[in-house]
Structure formats: C-alpha cells, structure tokens
Design an enzyme around this catalytic site. Structure first.
Site, mmCIF file in Angstrom:
data_model
loop_
_atom_site.group_PDB
_atom_site.id
_atom_site.type_symbol
_atom_site.label_atom_id
_atom_site.label_comp_id
_atom_site.label_asym_id
_atom_site.label_seq_id
_atom_site.Cartn_x
_atom_site.Cartn_y
_atom_site.Cartn_z
ATOM 1 N N SER A 311 0.827 -1.209 0.000
ATOM 2 C CA SER A 311 0.000 0.000 0.000
ATOM 3 C C SER A 311 0.858 1.254 0.000
ATOM 4 C CB SER A 311 -0.930 -0.014 1.212
ATOM 5 O OG SER A 311 -1.821 -1.095 1.166
ATOM 6 N N GLN A 332 -9.484 1.384 2.552
ATOM 7 C CA GLN A 332 -9.386 -0.047 2.308
ATOM 8 C C GLN A 332 -10.672 -0.549 1.666
ATOM 9 O OE1 GLN A 332 -6.719 -1.750 2.717
ATOM 10 N NE2 GLN A 332 -5.461 -0.572 4.127
ATOM 11 N N ARG A 389 -9.230 -9.827 37.181
ATOM 12 C CA ARG A 389 -9.775 -9.720 35.831
ATOM 13 C C ARG A 389 -10.956 -8.728 35.828
ATOM 14 N NH1 ARG A 389 -8.478 -13.992 32.354
ATOM 15 N NH2 ARG A 389 -10.426 -13.643 31.230
#
Length: 639
Positions: A311, A332, A389
């Site tokens: 690209s 894109q 967590r």
C-alpha cells in the site's frame, strides 16, 4: 381743557397698547382677502367652491431671520457677506416629534409604554438614501444613473458601517473591546459571512439555487470557501502568500486544499481470490467504499487503482504522479460498512484542526497473552492481571486499527509514513468495523452490511411501487405447451410469498411482460399473484413513466427487477433496482443489487426481503441516522 387733554392722552395710550395685538392678528390672518391685502401667499380654490390662502403655511416655512425671530424659533446665523440667515427651517425639518412629523406628512406615531407618543420621522430621514437627503445629512455621494437621474450611496455606506455605534443602531453584531481601550464591531464580518439569499444578492456574489420545497438559497458561502485569492485565503487564516515576478502576490490555499481518496484494489488476496470484486449483498465489495467516498463530498478526486505492490509504495507512486494533491486518504476496499459521515469528520481533523495524519480505530475488549515460542517455559499476560480480571463494563478496552482509512499529508508520505507528525485517531463503532480475510468472514460481513451498511443518499423507505418482469424474473423464462396447445408457466411459491410480503408492507407490485401470452393464462396468473399484469409492453421506459405520472411517483419511489437489455434504462433510473443471478451481463452491469438466486428460483423473494429490510432500517432510524448525532472523536497526541 386739562381734563379733555388727559382723556385724549389716556385714549392714545390705550390704542397704542392694543395696536400690537391688532397687528399680530392681521399678520396671522390667513384668509384669502387678508393674504392678498398683505401681498403674501396665493389663493387656493377648494372643492366646495370657496377659497383659502397658503399664507399661513408660507409664514410657517419662512426661515428668514426676521420670520424665525418673530415665531420665536431657530437662531440667527451670521454670514460672511455681513448678512444673516435663520436655522429655523432645518430645526423644523429635524423635529421628530409626533406633531411636527404629522405636519410634514412623514413618519408615523409610535405609542410608548408610558402612554405618550413619539415619531419615527427622524429614523426614516436617517435611512432615506435619496440624493437630496444624503446631501442634506452631509454623507454619501451622488451616483448618476443611465436615465439621467441620480441616486445616493448613503444607504449602502450606512449598511457597511462596522463601527460599534452603527452596529448597535442596526441591532446587529457585537462590540469587541480592543487592547488600546477602544472598541470595534464584528458586524461587517457577520455580514460578509452571511450566506443567506438576500445578503448574497446585496453583496453581488454567488447565485440563487432553487430548492425542492420551492424556496431558494445562495451558494455564496461555498464560493467564498473555495475562493483561493490572496485576500480570501488570509481572511480564512489558511494558505501562504507567494510573491510573483510582476510584483503582485497570490495564495496557495487552493492547492493546499486538494484532498484525494485512493482505493487500492489489489488482486493478490490468498484468502479470498478476487475478493475486491466479489459480490457482497448484491454489490461488489469495492463498490461499498467507492459509494461512501463519492457521497461524502469531501474529496476533490477519488481514484481506484489495481496493484500488487504494498500500500505505501502504491501511495507514494500516486503522490509523485499527482503533485497537486496535498492530502491522501487511503481507503481499504475491505471496509463495506464505511459511511460518508466517518470520512467527513476525519477530513475536518485535517483541514480545521491541522492534524498531519488521521486513522481509524475500533475499541476491543480482548485479553492478550504473550505467544509461547521455542525455549520459553510459560506465557505472560500482556494487558491484564489474572488475579484481578476486570468486567467489560469496568474496562475501557484497547484501541486497535481497523484498517478502514488512513489520512496523511504529502510531506509524511514522502518520508515513507502514513502515521506521523501531529496524529489523531478516529474511533469507529464495532458494527462498522468489518474485517474480511477468509471465506468464513464473508457471510458474517454480508449480514453486517445489510444492517449497518451505507446504501446511498436516497431513503429506501419511500419505495411505493415494484415493477417486475414476468419472464426471466418471476419465471425462469421457459414456456410449457401441452399436447392440446395450452400454454403453462412455472411459478415459485417463495416468489409469491415475497410479493405478498411487499403488499403487506405498503408496496404495490406490477408484473410486466413483453411477449403476449394467452388471455386465460394471464388472467389466472394475475389472480394467483394478486397483482396487475401488463402484457405486450414494447417500450418499458415509456410505460413505466406513464405509470409514475398517473400515480404521481418519482424514480426514488420505484423499485425495478429486470433481466435484459430493454430494462437497462429503468434499472439505472429506479431508486432500487436488481437483476437475477443468471441475468445477461448487460443487465447485471446496470443493476444496483444482484440477487444470489436465479430467475424463477427465489430471486423475487430475495429482492422483496432486501426492500423490506431497507425500509425497516430507515423507519427505525438505525445506526445510519444515529451516527451523525452520537459519533464522538477521541483524541490522543503523540510526541
């Protein structure tokens, strides 16, 4: 004798005391006889046959020093030649009291809150732009006209006066305090930036654009925004001054504003061969981003390039071949849920906020771990603590590039960078961040696009009529003939159910057939499908236009399902159009939607579901409508 003398003397004194009153009464007598006796005024005949004199009015308007002093008004002004004049006439002309205004026949009486009255005569005289009024006020200049008459530019000069006093008097603008303790008004700037029709015509710029609702607007604001002259560029605070050989100057603002969109359609995909041109929800994959780029209206040019190199190399080559382009947006092709609003807001970061690069990101809530390689005993957490967590609602997540677009200035691209300088990210929602790498991503992306994709400027909820070919759309084009010579057609029950769904959704369905079929078969078919059937239609465009005129419909309210060359014009003009999967190429190239099903095998049902899905999406004001109001741009600066 002494007594008689005293009486005569007293009478003489009495007569002399009465004489001034008698003289004044004669002087103020405005009857025709008295006026003619004094040699002043003229006789005016009345409608009832009588007469009156204008002597009283002439005396009232007499501005000579003697008359002014006699009336007790004005003051005597000495002249250079030793004579005198009176300013009584000017004082009467400038008297804005209700009485004086009514006497002069000008202005109107305005009632005040305290029960009193005032006259607007003074304001009307101040706003009088005639040559006589302008010269009397000592302002403006007289402009000769082609017809030999004159006009004054005083009104224009007052309108363009941006002093604080003038601005406050007109009730516009605001006063801005200066460092030196003085004041100025922003009224002139506000008038210059006023893009209304009336203001544009007053400035002599722009043109009138008629609107659909019968009103008008001016394109003056757009013309000023695109004006690259030195004065306009400096007024907008953009561009720089370039000295010319002839001693003059110009601005490079216009050159600086050239923003190009570059869509790279590389064909070397290993996961999905020819991925960029593969049909996704009836449109080639690359077509979704091309539509969003064009409808955004923020790009001076949109380019599509096929290349097998990286690209960055392709973008650098494009930049070298187009030196006038100053900002490049690499879009894109694998981002089918990109909307014009995303691109509009990202461009503003470049043009208004002066960022050097802007790229799209999406927020992910993924726990990442270090990869286990040879010689490594165990893995490690990268963005979490296993002992603590976090819940999703207690964690902001991480920003990841979604690859939808990358904006970068020409200077960055020349350095081999798409991200650098003053950077900013544009956060897109997860539903608009579609990543297509392998075949398994395709059906998921298709469902996402049908719900959250951008389908163009026309609102699909306005579709009120579906026109469908009988042969080649509702049927597979085959005609069956029995031994007795009876004609027969094969109809798919799924297509019949699709037509019923459309009718329940408020969409009228009409079948069109070019070749005539047996009358009995046509009647049975129309009865079976519960819709009108038009036979022997040679010119389909003309027939459709007649139907639209009769029903007072526009093309955006019409959906068309065609399958061959005679349908091309209708496929192009209809707000929604489609062709079955097995239709000839000429029809596929002009249809806005290509069905996955073949003719006679569910193509009508598929297109019906597509229409209803778009109508449901528009009516419920889903993400396409909310994005303009709720999308927030988060900013992060890099050193």
């Amino acid at each position: 004798m002494a007594k008689v003398s005293d009486k005569v003397k007293q009478k003489s004194n009495h007569d002399s005391a009465k004489r001034p009153s008698i003289n004044r009464k004669r002087r103020n007598d405005s009857s025709p006889e008295a006026a003619l006796d004094r040699g002043g005024g003229k006789v005016i005949p009345l409608e009832n046959g009588e007469q009156k004199s204008n002597a009283k009015r002439r005396r009232r308007n007499d501005s000579s020093p003697e008359a002014a002093l006699a009336r007790g008004g004005g003051k005597v002004i000495p002249l250079e030649n030793g004579k005198q004049k009176s300013n009584a006439k000017r004082k009467r002309r400038n008297d804005s009291s209700p009485e004086a205004a009514l006497v002069r026949g000008e202005g109107k009486v305005i009632l005040l809150e305290n029960g009193k009255q005032k006259s607007n005569a003074k304001r009307r005289r101040r706003n009088d732009s005639s040559p006589e009024a302008a010269l009397a006020r000592g302002e403006g200049k007289v402009i000769p006209l082609e017809n030999g008459k004159q006009k004054s530019n005083a009104k224009r000069r007052r309108r363009n006066d941006s002093s604080p006093e003038a601005a406050l008097a007109r009730g516009e603008g605001k006063v801005i305090p200066l460092k030196n303790g003085k004041q100025k008004s922003n009224a002139k700037r506000r008038r210059r930036n006023d893009s209304s029709l009336k203001a544009a015509l007053a400035r002599g710029e722009g043109k009138v654009i008629p609107l659909e609702n019968g009103k008008q607007k001016s394109n003056a604001k757009r013309r000023r925004r695109n004006d690259s002259s030195l004065k306009a560029a400096l007024a907008r605070g953009e561009g720089k001054v370039i000295p010319l050989k002839n001693g003059k100057q110009k601005s490079n603002a216009k050159r600086r504003r050239h923003i190009a969109a570059l869509i790279l359609a590389r064909g070397g995909s290993k996961g999905i061969p020819l991925k960029n041109i593969k049909m996704l929800a009836g449109v080639p994959l690359i077509g979704w981003v091309i539509r969003a780029a064009l409808d955004s209206g923020v790009f001076h040019s949109v380019w599509v390039s096929k290349d097998s190199s990286s690209s960055l190399e392709a973008i650098q080559e494009f930049s070298r071949h187009h030196p006038d382009v100053t900002v490049i947006c690499n879009i894109q092709a694998t981002s089918p849920c990109l909307h014009p609003q995303h691109l509009k807001e990202a461009v503003e970061c470049i043009t208004k906020e002066k960022y050097d690069s802007v790229f799209s990101v999406v927020r992910r809530h993924h726990f990442r771990w270090q990869e286990v390689k040879k010689g490594c005993q165990c893995t490690k957490p990268l963005n979490l603590k296993p002992s603590c967590r976090p819940r999703r609602q207690d964690w902001d997540g991480e920003l990841c590039e979604n690859g939808s677009f990358y904006f970068a200035t020409k200077e960055l691209i020349e350095k081999g960078l798409l991200q650098g300088g003053k950077m900013k990210y544009f956060e897109m929602k997860p539903e608009h961040s579609v990543d297509i790498d392998v075949d398994i991503d395709w059906p998921v992306a298709e469902q996402r696009v049908l719900r959250f994709g951008y389908f163009g400027k026309d609102k699909p909820e306005v579709v009120r009529l579906l026109l469908c070919n009988l042969s080649g759309c509702l049927t597979d084009g085959q005609m069956y003939i029995s031994a007795k010579g009876e004609e027969m057609l094969s109809i798919n029950t799924r297509d019949q159910a699709g037509i019923d769904m459309l009718k329940k959704g408020g969409v009228e369905v009409i079948l069109i057939e070019k070749n005539p079929i047996a009358k009995a078969l046509a009647n049975q078919l129309s009865k079976r499908m519960s819709c009108k059937l038009l036979q022997n239609v040679r010119d389909k465009l003309k027939k459709v236009q007649m139907l639209m005129k009769k029903r007072r419909l526009e093309w955006k309210e019409v959906a068309y399902l065609g399958n061959d060359e005679p349908d091309v014009k209708c496929l192009e003009l209809a707000g929604l159009s489609a062709a079955p999967k097995d239709a000839p190429t000429v029809a596929l190239n002009h249809a806005k939607y290509i069905c996955h099903k073949e003719a006679g095998h569910g193509a009508v049902r598929e297109f019906a579901e597509h229409i209803l899905l778009l109508k449901k999406k528009a009516k419920s004001q889903m993400e396409q409508d909310r994005i303009c109001r709720n999308t927030k741009i988060s900013t992060i600066n890099f050193k």
